[in-house]
Scaffold this motif. Structure first.
Motif, mmCIF file in Angstrom:
data_model
loop_
_atom_site.group_PDB
_atom_site.id
_atom_site.type_symbol
_atom_site.label_atom_id
_atom_site.label_comp_id
_atom_site.label_asym_id
_atom_site.label_seq_id
_atom_site.Cartn_x
_atom_site.Cartn_y
_atom_site.Cartn_z
ATOM 1 N N CYS B 206 98.549 35.788 65.192
ATOM 2 C CA CYS B 206 98.114 34.473 65.679
ATOM 3 C C CYS B 206 98.165 34.412 67.203
ATOM 4 O O CYS B 206 99.110 34.879 67.830
ATOM 5 N N SER B 207 97.131 33.823 67.749
ATOM 6 C CA SER B 207 97.128 33.631 69.187
ATOM 7 C C SER B 207 97.848 32.343 69.546
ATOM 8 O O SER B 207 98.420 32.225 70.629
ATOM 9 N N THR B 208 97.809 31.385 68.648
ATOM 10 C CA THR B 208 98.418 30.084 68.903
ATOM 11 C C THR B 208 99.233 29.674 67.686
ATOM 12 O O THR B 208 98.865 30.013 66.557
ATOM 13 N N VAL B 209 100.292 28.953 67.938
ATOM 14 C CA VAL B 209 101.139 28.515 66.833
ATOM 15 C C VAL B 209 101.361 27.007 66.935
ATOM 16 O O VAL B 209 101.502 26.469 68.038
ATOM 17 N N CYS B 217 104.560 17.290 64.842
ATOM 18 C CA CYS B 217 104.428 18.533 65.596
ATOM 19 C C CYS B 217 105.656 18.684 66.480
ATOM 20 O O CYS B 217 105.937 17.810 67.303
ATOM 21 N N VAL B 218 106.391 19.769 66.274
ATOM 22 C CA VAL B 218 107.621 19.943 67.073
ATOM 23 C C VAL B 218 107.431 21.017 68.140
ATOM 24 O O VAL B 218 108.249 21.104 69.066
ATOM 25 N N ILE B 223 101.895 32.375 71.401
ATOM 26 C CA ILE B 223 103.107 33.093 71.018
ATOM 27 C C ILE B 223 103.918 33.431 72.276
ATOM 28 O O ILE B 223 105.140 33.264 72.303
ATOM 29 N N ASP B 224 103.225 33.885 73.323
ATOM 30 C CA ASP B 224 103.927 34.236 74.554
ATOM 31 C C ASP B 224 104.620 33.023 75.158
ATOM 32 O O ASP B 224 105.759 33.104 75.621
ATOM 33 N N ASP B 225 103.907 31.891 75.121
ATOM 34 C CA ASP B 225 104.515 30.672 75.676
ATOM 35 C C ASP B 225 105.782 30.314 74.926
ATOM 36 O O ASP B 225 106.786 29.910 75.517
ATOM 37 N N LEU B 226 105.696 30.446 73.593
ATOM 38 C CA LEU B 226 106.819 29.970 72.790
ATOM 39 C C LEU B 226 107.970 30.970 72.762
ATOM 40 O O LEU B 226 109.132 30.574 72.744
ATOM 41 N N LEU B 227 107.647 32.250 72.752
ATOM 42 C CA LEU B 227 108.698 33.251 72.565
ATOM 43 C C LEU B 227 109.063 33.992 73.841
ATOM 44 O O LEU B 227 110.149 34.559 73.932
ATOM 45 N N GLY B 228 108.159 34.009 74.787
ATOM 46 C CA GLY B 228 108.419 34.783 75.996
ATOM 47 C C GLY B 228 109.511 34.133 76.842
ATOM 48 O O GLY B 228 109.598 32.925 76.968
ATOM 49 N N THR B 229 110.427 34.986 77.459
ATOM 50 C CA THR B 229 111.501 34.467 78.321
ATOM 51 C C THR B 229 111.225 34.786 79.778
ATOM 52 O O THR B 229 111.942 34.329 80.657
ATOM 53 N N GLY B 230 110.235 35.614 80.051
ATOM 54 C CA GLY B 230 109.973 36.041 81.419
ATOM 55 C C GLY B 230 110.699 37.333 81.777
ATOM 56 O O GLY B 230 110.354 38.008 82.736
ATOM 57 N N ASP B 231 111.710 37.669 80.960
ATOM 58 C CA ASP B 231 112.446 38.915 81.220
ATOM 59 C C ASP B 231 111.614 40.107 80.757
ATOM 60 O O ASP B 231 110.798 40.000 79.846
ATOM 61 N N ARG B 232 111.855 41.255 81.396
ATOM 62 C CA ARG B 232 111.196 42.485 80.950
ATOM 63 C C ARG B 232 112.250 43.399 80.350
ATOM 64 O O ARG B 232 113.421 43.358 80.734
ATOM 65 N N THR B 233 111.863 44.221 79.420
ATOM 66 C CA THR B 233 112.815 45.132 78.795
ATOM 67 C C THR B 233 112.414 46.566 79.118
ATOM 68 O O THR B 233 111.260 46.838 79.464
#
Lengths: 335, 285
Positions: B206-209, B217-218, B223-233
């Protein structure tokens, strides 16, 4: 070539295949117990229920298959959304599905009618006569006249109601004249009510029939079937059997219409119960000509000229009203 | 190009009855889905996912709000043919064979027989149902029914695909197959809206959730907006443990923080896929 709707084709095939075992079983039972050697005066009454059995079983099996198969024939069915989305008709394909069940039953009724025809006598048209004035034959009215249509006839059946006279009852002797000529040289006497008096005669055309009281004092009343002329011409026995069988389409149509009406409110088991009850009530209660057709055919009546359509009208009307109500209800509940 | 789906202040309330209170299944909701997007609807049971899909499919009337699908009302006949909906649960007409089911559905979609037959054959092959196409649907397993349902949904080459739990009841290979097909369709421009409990699959395709809870709607976004923290691994391969310890110390000297350290394992899904691909290609210990 006419292309049937998809719902009709699906239900037709399903009904035909799924009803095969019960219909064969019912037919085997029926023809094992229906003994043609008992064919006599009382045979039609004893044989007819056995002929109804496979026809009724086929109607029930085809109808139940339609209800089970088509998802909008009951409330909260799995997979109903598949149909609800694509069907724009008022009953979401229920009418097409019902038509499929009726077609499947029509296929079953053909062999049932053909086999039943083997047990039936050659049919003749029965013309019930209506008196042109008072149908009562007593001291005040010594003669009742019946107009006939001038066809060729070979038999007259008198079956009047007899009433008790004021004095000591004496059997009423009759003289029957066809176009002012005596129909029989035999003495004709009525000794009790609804006593059947068959009069056989050589083939002749009849325009007017007169029944005169000669002796006796039993007042007689000729109801609708009090005087019946039997035509000389032989009709098709096979066609008679098929017509008798095909009257079973009507109870199925009416029961399916009632099930269609209940479909938006009833779960599948409830709706199947509604359907079976409607079918049973019509069959056992003689509410449609299906109950009478086999009996009449076994009695040698040619069903082509029996007023069965008129007796079917109330049942037909119930089915029509149920269908219209089902359409209106579905329209109101749409989405 | 206009959005494939446009919802403004959509709310759905099921009216109450005798001793039955009214239930609000969806509180006012706005949503816009661009063409070709894959939108996942997440939420616990009873959160309004299926109700939202049914509204979009034209099966449920909205209490308030405006719903446009392909620039038309959701229940327009034209929309019904251009939008496919795969509801959850068993298929209807289980007395039919798999092939007959698709033929029936093609008929209902008013497809020409030849077109329906050709597409049915392609889809049965694509979903690995060709060898059971002559069996009655009622003999199918849940997974086979799910695949057949998706095949039916795709039969009309829809522009919008509404899927209710498309992978529930499927084994990992089956759900992988479904995900592959959905990706292919999305690449060809089909808009997909799917409700699912399988978070991993939603994350994969999915591109959008859109997250619902009790009809509200909560959360929503990519996905990146919702799950991404900005940190890199940083994932390292080929160094011995002693060298890795040195790297960790160096990171800390540079101001970084070592959050986690462990051995990388392959995913269970990859292991399962190899397991299913043949007797000689099973997992190695």
């Amino acid at each position: 070539m006419i292309r049937l709707p998809a719902a009709t084709r699906v239900v037709f095939r399903a009904a035909l295949s799924l009803s095969l075992p019960p219909v064969l079983l019912a037919a085997a039972i029926a023809f094992a117990f229906a003994d043609p050697t008992t064919f006599g005066a009382n045979a039609p009454a004893t044989l007819a229920p056995w002929l109804h059995l496979p026809a009724f079983t086929a109607a029930a099996a085809c109808g139940i298959t339609a209800l089970q198969c088509w998802p909008t024939f009951a409330q909260h069915r799995h997979g109903a959304d598949w149909v609800l989305r694509l069907r724009s008709g008022p009953c979401y394909g229920c009418a097409h599905a019902a038509f499929g069940a009726l077609l499947a039953l029509a296929v079953w009724l053909l062999p049932i009618g053909l086999v039943a025809a083997l047990l039936m006598p050659t049919p003749h048209a029965h013309h019930a006569l209506t008196a042109d004035s008072s149908p009562i034959l007593d001291a005040g009215h010594p003669c009742v006249t019946f107009p006939a249509d001038g066809s060729n006839y070979q038999e007259l059946r008198l079956r009047p109601f007899a009433f008790l006279p004021a004095s000591e009852p004496q059997p009423t002797s009759l003289e029957v004249l066809a176009d002012n000529l005596p129909l029989s040289t035999q003495p004709l006497r009525i000794t009790g009510t609804r006593e059947l008096l068959p009069i056989h005669f050589a083939l002749r055309t009849i325009h007017t029939l007169s029944v005169r009281r000669t002796t006796g004092n039993l007042p007689l009343f000729f109801a609708a079937d009090g005087a019946v002329l039997i035509a000389a011409a032989n009709s098709s026995r096979i066609l008679n059997g098929i017509i008798a069988a095909y009257w079973h389409l009507l109870p199925l149509a009416v029961a399916l219409a009632l099930a269609m009406l209940c479909a938006p409110f009833a779960a599948l088991p409830v709706n199947i119960m509604v359907f079976v009850t409607a079918l049973l009530v019509q069959t056992l209660g003689n509410l449609s000509p299906a109950g009478e057709a086999f009996t009449l055919a076994l009695r040698g009546h040619w069903l082509g000229c029996e007023p069965m359509l008129a007796t079917a009208l109330p049942t037909f009307f119930v089915g029509l009203v149920a269908t219209l109500l089902a359409i209106l209800v579905r329209r109101r509940l749409r989405r | 190009m206009s959005a494939a789906i446009s919802i403004r202040q959509l709310a759905v309330t099921f009216p109450g009855g005798f001793q039955k209170p009214a239930v609000t299944a969806l509180h006012p909701l706005d949503l816009t889905v661009e063409r070709g997007a894959i939108v996942g609807i997440l939420g616990p049971n009873g959160s309004g996912k299926t109700t939202l899909l049914r509204v979009l499919a034209g099966l449920q009337r909205e209490t308030t709000g405006l719903v446009r699908v392909l620039d038309l009302p959701a229940d327009a006949t034209l929309v019904r043919q251009r939008v496919a909906y795969q509801p959850e649960g068993p298929l209807p007409l289980a007395v039919l064979t798999g092939r007959e089911f698709l033929q029936w559905y093609g008929c209902e979609l008013r497809l020409a027989d030849a077109v329906a037959d050709q597409r049915a054959a392609e889809l049965l092959a694509r979903f690995q149902l060709a060898n059971v196409a002559q069996r009655r649907v009622r003999t199918y397993s849940t997974g086979m029914q799910k695949r057949l349902a998706l095949a039916a949904a795709l039969l009309g080459e829809p522009e919008v695909l509404l899927l209710d739990e498309p992978t529930s009841g499927l084994d990992p290979l089956g759900s992988g197959m479904v995900i592959d097909v959905l990706r292919e369709r999305a690449q060809r421009g089909t808009t997909i809206v799917m409700a699912s409990h399988h978070l991993q699959e939603v994350e994969q395709i999915c591109s959008t959730v859109l997250a619902l809870h009790a009809g509200r709607c909560v959360a929503r976004g990519t996905i990146d907006d919702l799950l991404g923290t900005g940190d890199r691994t940083l994932t390292v391969r080929g160094l011995p443990d002693s060298a890795l310890n040195g790297v960790a110390e160096d990171l800390q000297r540079r101001g970084g923080e070592l959050i986690d350290s462990g051995r990388v394992r392959q995913h269970l899904f990859a292991w399962f896929r190899r397991l299913g691909s043949g007797p000689n290609s099973g997992p190695q210990s």
